[in-house]
Design an enzyme around this catalytic site. Structure first.
Site, PDB file in Angstrom:
ATOM      1  N   HIS A 348       7.609  38.574 -51.169  1.00 38.06           N
ATOM      2  CA  HIS A 348       8.534  39.278 -52.070  1.00 38.06           C
ATOM      3  C   HIS A 348       8.533  38.742 -53.486  1.00 38.06           C
ATOM      4  O   HIS A 348       9.314  39.219 -54.319  1.00 38.06           O
ATOM      5  CB  HIS A 348       9.973  39.179 -51.559  1.00 38.06           C
ATOM      6  CG  HIS A 348      10.231  39.907 -50.290  1.00 38.06           C
ATOM      7  ND1 HIS A 348      10.669  41.201 -50.250  1.00 38.06           N
ATOM      8  CD2 HIS A 348      10.109  39.513 -48.999  1.00 38.06           C
ATOM      9  CE1 HIS A 348      10.829  41.575 -48.991  1.00 38.06           C
ATOM     10  NE2 HIS A 348      10.485  40.562 -48.208  1.00 38.06           N
ATOM     11  N   LYS A 527      22.033  43.754 -61.279  1.00 37.92           N
ATOM     12  CA  LYS A 527      21.050  43.002 -60.490  1.00 37.92           C
ATOM     13  C   LYS A 527      21.386  41.533 -60.677  1.00 37.92           C
ATOM     14  O   LYS A 527      22.211  41.187 -61.519  1.00 37.92           O
ATOM     15  CB  LYS A 527      19.628  43.285 -60.971  1.00 37.92           C
ATOM     16  CG  LYS A 527      19.465  43.213 -62.488  1.00 37.92           C
ATOM     17  CD  LYS A 527      18.074  43.620 -62.952  1.00 37.92           C
ATOM     18  CE  LYS A 527      17.831  45.108 -62.965  1.00 37.92           C
ATOM     19  NZ  LYS A 527      16.847  45.578 -62.041  1.00 37.92           N
ATOM     20  N   ARG A 528      20.761  40.662 -59.894  1.00 35.82           N
ATOM     21  CA  ARG A 528      20.958  39.232 -60.127  1.00 35.82           C
ATOM     22  C   ARG A 528      20.568  38.884 -61.559  1.00 35.82           C
ATOM     23  O   ARG A 528      19.703  39.542 -62.152  1.00 35.82           O
ATOM     24  CB  ARG A 528      20.098  38.423 -59.149  1.00 35.82           C
ATOM     25  CG  ARG A 528      20.700  38.332 -57.765  1.00 35.82           C
ATOM     26  CD  ARG A 528      22.074  37.726 -57.772  1.00 35.82           C
ATOM     27  NE  ARG A 528      22.005  36.293 -57.908  1.00 35.82           N
ATOM     28  CZ  ARG A 528      22.166  35.438 -56.908  1.00 35.82           C
ATOM     29  NH1 ARG A 528      22.452  35.870 -55.694  1.00 35.82           N
ATOM     30  NH2 ARG A 528      22.081  34.141 -57.111  1.00 35.82           N
ATOM     31  N   LYS A 533      14.415  39.085 -65.479  1.00 35.58           N
ATOM     32  CA  LYS A 533      15.008  40.431 -65.454  1.00 35.58           C
ATOM     33  C   LYS A 533      15.520  40.842 -66.838  1.00 35.58           C
ATOM     34  O   LYS A 533      15.826  41.999 -67.077  1.00 35.58           O
ATOM     35  CB  LYS A 533      16.136  40.482 -64.424  1.00 35.58           C
ATOM     36  CG  LYS A 533      15.642  40.269 -62.984  1.00 35.58           C
ATOM     37  CD  LYS A 533      16.794  40.310 -61.988  1.00 35.58           C
ATOM     38  CE  LYS A 533      16.400  39.941 -60.572  1.00 35.58           C
ATOM     39  NZ  LYS A 533      15.767  41.044 -59.835  1.00 35.58           N
ATOM     40  N   THR A 635      14.595  47.572 -55.997  1.00 32.21           N
ATOM     41  CA  THR A 635      15.017  48.672 -55.129  1.00 32.21           C
ATOM     42  C   THR A 635      16.190  49.402 -55.781  1.00 32.21           C
ATOM     43  O   THR A 635      16.383  50.596 -55.535  1.00 32.21           O
ATOM     44  CB  THR A 635      15.415  48.167 -53.731  1.00 32.21           C
ATOM     45  OG1 THR A 635      16.213  46.992 -53.884  1.00 32.21           O
ATOM     46  CG2 THR A 635      14.190  47.831 -52.904  1.00 32.21           C
ATOM     47  N   LYS A 639      17.290  53.576 -56.281  1.00 35.18           N
ATOM     48  CA  LYS A 639      18.617  54.170 -56.030  1.00 35.18           C
ATOM     49  C   LYS A 639      19.074  54.968 -57.248  1.00 35.18           C
ATOM     50  O   LYS A 639      19.656  56.046 -57.121  1.00 35.18           O
ATOM     51  CB  LYS A 639      19.633  53.064 -55.717  1.00 35.18           C
ATOM     52  CG  LYS A 639      19.310  52.300 -54.435  1.00 35.18           C
ATOM     53  CD  LYS A 639      20.097  50.990 -54.302  1.00 35.18           C
ATOM     54  CE  LYS A 639      19.475  50.109 -53.231  1.00 35.18           C
ATOM     55  NZ  LYS A 639      19.984  48.719 -53.244  1.00 35.18           N
TER      56      LYS A 639
END
Ligand code: B1N
Length: 790
Positions: A348, A527-528, A533, A635, A639
């Protein structure tokens, strides 16, 4: 199933399971009585599925995962069983507020982020598809910490979801195994005998996971740790009460708390013990189940497919070899082959700090026999490939990725881009030896939770338009495409989005004292928190936009609400400073009378699955802005697209495939590609050059430096500024202008409301491929070799 029967069962549970009469029932009592009444209706299909699997002696999938980020279960189960109307009517007849009852359920937050949520979506899809299987994990007493903000800084508090009874689980005192650690190894003929120095009991707790329309149900089996002996009676009798309880506390520590780090290798002994604890208990259970039906363990791979969710359960390799070889006398070579044919591994992440390595000395102390077997596995690999430089044990560390690769018959990445990078980077040498081993299974999300449950308005419109088959066959959303030309459909689509936005704004209003304009664009990054990110790229662009608005107040700005959500690992200092900066920027911008009609920043604390279910259906713009090559899949991105948000994103992870599916014209692309990022870093001045070339970026950094967002404190964000100006590994500066310009294209596109809505509707119509049902069918065909039972 009608409301009258359900109501009668709720009252029965209220009286006999909860010991309450209706007049004195609290919200909790009502919720628990409804939960138990619904659970009763899960049990029949659950038993039927289990019996069918036993009768056919079918092969089963075992999904081993340190994390299952489940969220709430009640609404999901009600949907899957077709009980929505009955439950609503029953609640009304009992004078209960159904929405409040559903919201009373605590989130089961037994995971950090995407990896754990993926495991939960997979359980849903396996049950929907009739794929016989079990999820295996840890029953953490405390899930992911609760986040609050004190003066803009993240504060963590222990989460306590088990303070109340967990209504969905069945405790299984009879399903318990003793799990050992430490001790010594003695030779016993060709094999060896491991005598652990300490032990705990792993006790099973089962939660049924019901599939769509109740046709099939599987089991999530979570292990709780208990002491072998309750407490030391002799010490207690001598008055040493703390000492007497110490044994118990030490044992229970193993399942006490979820490690709150994703993407760092914490390297703690307790973490290694957690990993072995649940992996060993699961393997014992799997082998016991196999042996109840079959006698020859060589057939194990034809009856069990064990999936390792990242390397966290990688000790399954040596442990299965130990069970086959030491405990069942299978020759070592054959034991290794049998284990490999049973196991497969999902990677992952490629972030080096997240690739697990355990110090050899620690491994030898906690798991002495496993350390020996890891060396034997390495010997076998070296004699098969004498020229290979690959080592499992290197520099005093055991590398769990290499171990998992060598002990798995298939290794999969989680998006097309990521699987290619797995082949060309971390596992390049192993890939050359085993060119058929690495495959791709792009992640997916369950439409039951992420559309039907979270977005009832859009779901109803879809069902009215194309009938209900989409829920179990999401690619049928393509049938919506012709309706995008129909003004009536488009008006209804826009109405659903607007109603979701109003609802979210009202929620912001009561929960956080800050409602926002539903006609503004809702621009969401949830998100985290991690530097890769790039939430800081987003907040820098926000600062630059705010500056521009103040300088040109008459430029006809598109109103926007920037919404953030997410937690940082408690030890990740830089991520926590980015959180602080966002909150500080929000305070200043939200108070500015000049810009407040166009720009707001909202950051509700304690983002979790239930909050995602509120935010995603109301989003217009989905922020997927990671440094290319760093987000394995994502993911959340799926969504959002499914719920009719447009993506602004880099060519990273599954963004690449989302753009292919929805069409490049319905996706806002910016930034460097993964190879461009690598090339960019070759210039050690890339950040300085980018800042020099971008007056806007330079000015935004300067405002932070001057203390504009920190009450004049010009030191507060020193670390962030220094990192961006001197190092900037995640190329925030190099991508800044491209991102800023792309956001202005987003502004212009949003001003054409009809065209925006058509693009949004096409995102929904073309996101069907991202169903986790498609992903699971891929695993069944390419990895597990299992056929659906329904
Ligand atoms: O797994 C998700 C992906 O969609 C995300 O892109 C990816 O970042 C995420 C150590 C992790 N990778 N690695 C972790 C979690 C916990 C931990 O202790 C690493 N999580 C991901 C699903 O594929």
């Amino acid at each position: 199933m009608n409301a009258t029967d359900l109501r009668a069962d709720i009252l029965k549970h209220l009286e006999f399971s909860l010991g309450k009469d209706l007049a004195h029932a609290t919200l909790y009592d009502i919720r628990m009585a409804l939960t138990l009444a619904v659970r009763d209706r899960v049990v029949t299909p659950w038993f039927a599925a289990t019996r069918a699997t036993y009768a056919a002696k079918s092969k089963r999938v075992y999904y081993l995962s340190m994390e299952f980020l489940i969220g709430r279960l009640l609404e999901d189960a009600i949907h899957n069983l077709g009980l929505m109307q009955a439950a609503q009517e029953a609640m009304t007849s009992l004078d209960a507020d159904f929405a409040a009852v559903l919201a009373d359920e605590p989130d089961a937050a037994l995971g950090n982020g995407g990896l754990g949520r993926l495991a939960a979506c997979f359980l849903d899809s396996m049950s929907t598809l009739g794929c016989p299987g079990y999820g295996y994990g840890i029953r953490y007493e405390h899930g992911l910490f609760r986040q609050s903000f004190h003066e803009g800084r993240q504060v963590e508090e222990a989460e306590n979801w088990l303070r109340q009874r967990h209504g969905w689980e069945f405790e299984r005192p009879e399903a318990a195994f003793q799990i050992g650690f430490g001790g010594s190894v003695s030779e016993a003929g060709k094999t060896a005998l491991w005598t652990p120095g300490e032990a705990v009991i792993a006790k099973a707790y089962d939660t049924p996971t019901i599939g769509w329309q109740g046709k099939w149900a599987n089991t999530l089996r979570l292990w709780g740790a208990e002491p072998v002996r309750a407490f030391d009676l002799a010490a207690f009798n001598q008055g040493d009460y703390a000492g007497a309880a110490g044994l118990e506390a030490a044992a229970r520590t193993i399942s006490r708390v979820l490690y709150p780090d994703d993407t760092t290798d914490t390297g703690k002994e307790l973490r290694l013990k957690q990993e072995f604890f649940f992996t060993a208990a699961s393997l014992r259970d799997i082998v016991r189940r196999f042996q109840a039906e079959h006698s020859d363990l060589r057939a194990l791979p034809t009856k069990a497919a064990i999936q390792l969710n990242d390397t966290h359960p990688a000790i399954a390799g040596p442990e299965l070899v130990r069970i086959l070889h030491d405990e069942n006398d299978m020759p070592l070579d054959e034991a290794i082959l049998t284990a490999r044919a049973t196991l497969s591994y999902t990677n992952h992440t490629l972030l080096p700090e997240a690739l697990e390595r355990w110090p050899e000395a620690l491994m030898a102390r906690v798991l002495p026999r496993h350390m020996q077997l890891i060396e034997r596995i390495e010997d076998t690999h070296r004699s098969a490939y004498p020229k290979s430089a690959v080592r499992i044990v290197e520099g005093g560390d055991v590398k769990m990725g290499e171990l998992s690769f060598i002990m798995g018959h298939k290794v999969n990445g989680v998006s097309a881009l990521h699987s290619d990078l797995v082949k060309t980077t971390v596992f390049a040498e192993l890939h050359a030896l085993h060119p058929d081993r690495i495959i791709n299974q792009t992640n997916g999300v369950t439409p039951r939770r992420w559309m039907l449950g979270a977005n009832p308005r859009l779901s109803a419109l879809i069902t009215d338009t194309i009938s209900s088959g989409w829920v179990a066959d999401l690619e049928r959303l393509r049938e919506l495409e012709p309706h995008v030309a129909d003004a009536g459909f488009m008006a209804a689509f826009a109405d659903a989005k607007r109603a979701n936005k109003v609802e979210l704004s009202n929620w912001f209003g009561h929960e956080h004292g800050q409602s926002v304009d539903p006609d503004a664009m809702y621009d969401v990054q949830i998100k985290r928190f991690h530097e890769y990110k790039r939430q800081h790229l987003n907040i820098l662009e926000t600062i630059a936009l705010w500056t521009e608005m103040r300088d040109n107040p008459n430029a006809g700005w598109t109103p926007r609400v920037k919404i953030f959500g997410g937690k940082a690992a408690p030890g990740y200092v830089m991520a926590k400073e980015i959180i602080h900066l966002i909150n500080d920027v929000a305070t200043v911008i939200n108070a500015d009378p000049v810009t407040s009609q166009w720009l707001k920043v909202v950051y509700p604390p304690n983002y979790n699955v239930s909050m995602a279910e509120k935010l995603i259906p109301a989003a217009d713009l989905s922020e997927q802005i990671s440094t290319a090559g760093k987000e394995a899949s994502g993911t959340g991105n799926m969504k959002f697209a499914l719920n009719g948000a447009l993506t602004i994103g880099t060519l990273d992870g599954a963004n690449v495939e989302i753009r292919e599916q929805v069409g490049a014209e319905n996706f806002f692309l910016f930034g460097m590609t993964a190879p461009e990022v690598v090339a960019c870093r070759e210039n050690p001045e890339h950040q300085a050059d980018a800042i020099k070339a971008s007056p806007r970026l330079k000015a935004a950094l300067k405002l932070i430096e001057k203390g504009i967002f920190s009450d004049g404190d010009d030191k507060r964000y020193k670390a962030i500024l220094k990192n961006l100006r001197k190092h900037d590994y995640f190329t925030v500066c190099a991508d800044f202008d491209s991102y800023y310009d792309c956001q202005r294209q987003v502004d212009a596109a949003y001003r054409d409301a009809d065209q925006w809505m058509r693009m949004a509707a096409l995102n929904t119509a073309r996101s069907g491929w991202f169903s986790s049902d498609r992903t699971i069918l891929g695993y069944m065909a390419d990895v597990w070799d299992i056929k659906p039972m329904i």
